[in-house]
Design an enzyme around this catalytic site. Structure first.
Site, PDB file in Angstrom:
ATOM      1  N   SER A 181      -2.542  -3.730   7.766  1.00 25.94           N
ATOM      2  CA  SER A 181      -3.633  -4.124   6.869  1.00 25.94           C
ATOM      3  C   SER A 181      -3.357  -3.635   5.455  1.00 25.94           C
ATOM      4  O   SER A 181      -3.466  -2.444   5.153  1.00 25.94           O
ATOM      5  CB  SER A 181      -4.973  -3.558   7.350  1.00 25.94           C
ATOM      6  OG  SER A 181      -5.955  -3.876   6.384  1.00 25.94           O
ATOM      7  N   HIS A 223      -1.506  -8.050   7.518  1.00 27.99           N
ATOM      8  CA  HIS A 223      -2.910  -8.414   7.707  1.00 27.99           C
ATOM      9  C   HIS A 223      -3.568  -8.422   6.326  1.00 27.99           C
ATOM     10  O   HIS A 223      -3.602  -7.408   5.632  1.00 27.99           O
ATOM     11  CB  HIS A 223      -3.562  -7.394   8.644  1.00 27.99           C
ATOM     12  CG  HIS A 223      -4.983  -7.670   8.988  1.00 27.99           C
ATOM     13  ND1 HIS A 223      -5.350  -8.508  10.010  1.00 27.99           N
ATOM     14  CD2 HIS A 223      -6.140  -7.205   8.452  1.00 27.99           C
ATOM     15  CE1 HIS A 223      -6.675  -8.548  10.102  1.00 27.99           C
ATOM     16  NE2 HIS A 223      -7.178  -7.761   9.153  1.00 27.99           N
ATOM     17  N   ASP A 226      -6.795  -8.933   4.199  1.00 29.11           N
ATOM     18  CA  ASP A 226      -8.259  -8.872   4.315  1.00 29.11           C
ATOM     19  C   ASP A 226      -8.950  -9.458   3.097  1.00 29.11           C
ATOM     20  O   ASP A 226      -8.971  -8.839   2.032  1.00 29.11           O
ATOM     21  CB  ASP A 226      -8.702  -7.410   4.441  1.00 29.11           C
ATOM     22  CG  ASP A 226      -8.493  -6.851   5.833  1.00 29.11           C
ATOM     23  OD1 ASP A 226      -8.895  -7.515   6.803  1.00 29.11           O
ATOM     24  OD2 ASP A 226      -7.932  -5.745   5.947  1.00 29.11           O
ATOM     25  N   MET A 248     -12.332 -10.437   1.191  1.00 30.77           N
ATOM     26  CA  MET A 248     -13.771 -10.109   1.171  1.00 30.77           C
ATOM     27  C   MET A 248     -14.420 -10.713  -0.061  1.00 30.77           C
ATOM     28  O   MET A 248     -13.872 -10.625  -1.157  1.00 30.77           O
ATOM     29  CB  MET A 248     -13.942  -8.589   1.128  1.00 30.77           C
ATOM     30  CG  MET A 248     -13.240  -7.866   2.264  1.00 30.77           C
ATOM     31  SD  MET A 248     -13.488  -6.099   2.142  1.00 30.77           S
ATOM     32  CE  MET A 248     -12.431  -5.535   3.485  1.00 30.77           C
ATOM     33  N   HIS A 301      -7.349 -12.555   7.296  1.00 29.33           N
ATOM     34  CA  HIS A 301      -8.662 -12.264   7.882  1.00 29.33           C
ATOM     35  C   HIS A 301      -9.738 -12.551   6.832  1.00 29.33           C
ATOM     36  O   HIS A 301      -9.883 -11.783   5.876  1.00 29.33           O
ATOM     37  CB  HIS A 301      -8.671 -10.784   8.331  1.00 29.33           C
ATOM     38  CG  HIS A 301      -9.975 -10.317   8.893  1.00 29.33           C
ATOM     39  ND1 HIS A 301     -10.255  -8.974   9.097  1.00 29.33           N
ATOM     40  CD2 HIS A 301     -11.066 -10.990   9.337  1.00 29.33           C
ATOM     41  CE1 HIS A 301     -11.477  -8.860   9.611  1.00 29.33           C
ATOM     42  NE2 HIS A 301     -11.982 -10.067   9.757  1.00 29.33           N
ATOM     43  N   MET A 320     -13.220 -12.492   5.580  1.00 32.11           N
ATOM     44  CA  MET A 320     -14.566 -11.920   5.713  1.00 32.11           C
ATOM     45  C   MET A 320     -15.394 -12.525   4.588  1.00 32.11           C
ATOM     46  O   MET A 320     -15.746 -11.869   3.605  1.00 32.11           O
ATOM     47  CB  MET A 320     -14.495 -10.394   5.614  1.00 32.11           C
ATOM     48  CG  MET A 320     -13.888  -9.758   6.864  1.00 32.11           C
ATOM     49  SD  MET A 320     -13.351  -8.066   6.602  1.00 32.11           S
ATOM     50  CE  MET A 320     -11.728  -8.379   5.944  1.00 32.11           C
ATOM     51  N   MET A 369     -13.722  -6.856  16.072  1.00 30.88           N
ATOM     52  CA  MET A 369     -13.878  -5.819  15.041  1.00 30.88           C
ATOM     53  C   MET A 369     -14.347  -4.518  15.693  1.00 30.88           C
ATOM     54  O   MET A 369     -15.350  -4.496  16.408  1.00 30.88           O
ATOM     55  CB  MET A 369     -14.900  -6.250  13.985  1.00 30.88           C
ATOM     56  CG  MET A 369     -14.439  -7.374  13.072  1.00 30.88           C
ATOM     57  SD  MET A 369     -12.860  -7.087  12.238  1.00 30.88           S
ATOM     58  CE  MET A 369     -13.228  -5.610  11.277  1.00 30.88           C
ATOM     59  N   GLY A 372     -15.558  -4.659   6.060  1.00 30.21           N
ATOM     60  CA  GLY A 372     -15.865  -4.405   4.646  1.00 30.21           C
ATOM     61  C   GLY A 372     -15.045  -3.290   4.024  1.00 30.21           C
ATOM     62  O   GLY A 372     -14.760  -3.332   2.835  1.00 30.21           O
ATOM     63  N   GLY A 430     -10.514   2.644   6.647  1.00 30.11           N
ATOM     64  CA  GLY A 430     -10.706   4.074   6.847  1.00 30.11           C
ATOM     65  C   GLY A 430     -11.965   4.470   7.596  1.00 30.11           C
ATOM     66  O   GLY A 430     -12.404   5.621   7.509  1.00 30.11           O
ATOM     67  N   ASP A 446      -9.332  -4.601  15.147  1.00 27.45           N
ATOM     68  CA  ASP A 446      -9.228  -4.242  13.736  1.00 27.45           C
ATOM     69  C   ASP A 446     -10.278  -3.207  13.367  1.00 27.45           C
ATOM     70  O   ASP A 446     -11.478  -3.454  13.494  1.00 27.45           O
ATOM     71  CB  ASP A 446      -9.425  -5.533  12.915  1.00 27.45           C
ATOM     72  CG  ASP A 446      -9.254  -5.335  11.424  1.00 27.45           C
ATOM     73  OD1 ASP A 446      -8.822  -4.261  10.984  1.00 27.45           O
ATOM     74  OD2 ASP A 446      -9.544  -6.316  10.699  1.00 27.45           O
ATOM     75  N   GLY A 455     -10.133   1.327  12.384  1.00 29.43           N
ATOM     76  CA  GLY A 455     -10.039   2.666  12.981  1.00 29.43           C
ATOM     77  C   GLY A 455      -8.966   2.802  14.044  1.00 29.43           C
ATOM     78  O   GLY A 455      -9.053   3.672  14.912  1.00 29.43           O
ATOM     79  N   GLY A 493      -4.462  -0.037   9.064  1.00 27.29           N
ATOM     80  CA  GLY A 493      -4.401   0.114   7.617  1.00 27.29           C
ATOM     81  C   GLY A 493      -4.068   1.537   7.249  1.00 27.29           C
ATOM     82  O   GLY A 493      -2.901   1.898   7.057  1.00 27.29           O
ATOM     83  N   SER A 494      -5.109   2.377   7.184  1.00 23.89           N
ATOM     84  CA  SER A 494      -4.886   3.741   6.694  1.00 23.89           C
ATOM     85  C   SER A 494      -3.912   4.540   7.563  1.00 23.89           C
ATOM     86  O   SER A 494      -3.115   5.320   7.036  1.00 23.89           O
ATOM     87  CB  SER A 494      -6.209   4.480   6.530  1.00 23.89           C
ATOM     88  OG  SER A 494      -7.164   4.045   7.447  1.00 23.89           O
TER      89      SER A 494
HETATM   90  C1  DX5 Z   1     -12.089  -3.864   7.579  1.00 19.50           C
HETATM   91  C2  DX5 Z   1     -10.781  -4.611   7.567  1.00 19.50           C
HETATM   92  C3  DX5 Z   1      -9.683  -3.888   8.218  1.00 19.50           C
HETATM   93  C4  DX5 Z   1      -9.319  -2.576   7.570  1.00 19.50           C
HETATM   94  C5  DX5 Z   1      -8.702  -1.690   8.616  1.00 19.50           C
HETATM   95  O1  DX5 Z   1     -13.084  -4.686   7.141  1.00 19.50           O
HETATM   96  O2  DX5 Z   1     -10.914  -5.866   8.222  1.00 19.50           O
HETATM   97  O3  DX5 Z   1      -8.530  -4.711   8.368  1.00 19.50           O
HETATM   98  O4  DX5 Z   1      -8.437  -2.723   6.487  1.00 19.50           O
HETATM   99  O5  DX5 Z   1      -8.465  -0.461   8.040  1.00 19.50           O
HETATM  100  P1  DX5 Z   1      -8.252   0.867   8.898  1.00 19.50           P
HETATM  101  O6  DX5 Z   1      -7.067   0.624   9.785  1.00 19.50           O
HETATM  102  O7  DX5 Z   1      -8.001   1.884   7.838  1.00 19.50           O
HETATM  103  O8  DX5 Z   1      -9.515   1.088   9.668  1.00 19.50           O
HETATM  104 ZN    ZN Z   2      -9.111  -7.018   8.797  1.00 23.27          ZN
END
Ligand code: DX5
Ligand code: ZN
Length: 216
Positions: A7, A32, A34, A36, A66, A68, A137, A142, A145, A175, A177, A197-198
């Site tokens: 991500s 990935h 994202d 928004m 993705h 959103m 999800m 949104g 982390g 997706d 955490g 992601g993180s």
């Molecule tokens: C949240 C995103 C995720 C996010 C995941 O809305 O869709 O893809 O970046 O980030 P981590 O892996 O840090 O939870």
């Molecule tokens: Zn995502």
């Protein structure tokens, strides 16, 4: 083995291409992306021009987009033209799911459908035959982390069971955490595509982090 989608919300945007190359070299299978809109979710990230530039810089990468956003139908073609390989939208968006899936396929991309934590996995079942991916999800969409929400595991298990019953094999993606503890739990529950992601971008050793998530 599970696959890993990095991500890029957690990347350093001042050197996005370089950071993406780094996580792909470390073992991520795809990027990935994202998107928004500040309406479907209370945050704004990036959109078509960024995907276009990234795709020009890294044309070989697979782009797992993705959306959103409240109105995915209006943007499917633009993201497909910009380089998306797979486009996932939300069941909770304002457009008709069958119409969006049809538009994604007509644009030459694979189609994914996502459910937020408050939506039952069963709500995705009527569309399963048409989908290339279902995204569960495990945080409220949104922000990166956030802490993993364990009910996502039951949803993955339910979807895996129904796919087996119906002889279907869309990707089951999760997706939010995802880390060295929750990633293997998701895989055990039935996920075969983990978004990170993180955990991945923030790791001191990205290759070691990727190995922890992709363990068979
Ligand atoms: C949240 C995103 C995720 C996010 C995941 O809305 O869709 O893809 O970046 O980030 P981590 O892996 O840090 O939870
Ligand atoms: Zn995502």
């Amino acid at each position: 083995m599970t696959q890993l989608s990095a991500s890029i919300l957690a990347a350093d945007f001042s050197r996005l291409g370089e950071d993406c190359r780094r996580v792909l070299a470390a073992g991520a299978d795809m990027l990935h992306f994202d998107v928004m809109d500040g309406h479907f979710v209370p945050n704004i990230s990036f959109g078509v021009p960024v995907l276009h530039s990234l795709h020009a810089a890294l044309p070989e990468a697979f782009y797992d987009v993705h959306l959103m956003i409240s109105h995915p139908l209006a943007y499917v073609d633009a993201f497909a033209k910009a380089g998306a390989d797979l486009i996932t939208f939300h069941l909770e968006s304002e457009d008709d799911p069958d119409a969006v899936i049809g538009a994604i396929h007509a644009a030459g991309c694979k189609a994914g459908l996502s459910v937020k934590p408050g939506t039952a996995a069963e709500a995705a079942l009527p569309f399963l035959e048409k989908l290339d991916l279902v995204l569960v999800m495990s945080v409220e969409p949104g922000f990166g982390g956030q802490k993993f929400m364990p009910p996502a595991l039951d949803k993955l298990a339910l979807l895996r069971g129904v796919c087996a019953e119906r002889g279907l094999s869309p990707y089951l993606e999760v997706d939010g955490g995802v880390d060295a503890v929750t990633g293997p739990q998701c895989a055990a529950a039935g996920a075969d595509l983990l978004v990170a992601g993180s955990f991945l971008f923030g790791a001191r050793d990205a290759a070691a982090a990727a190995r922890q998530l992709k363990r068979p």
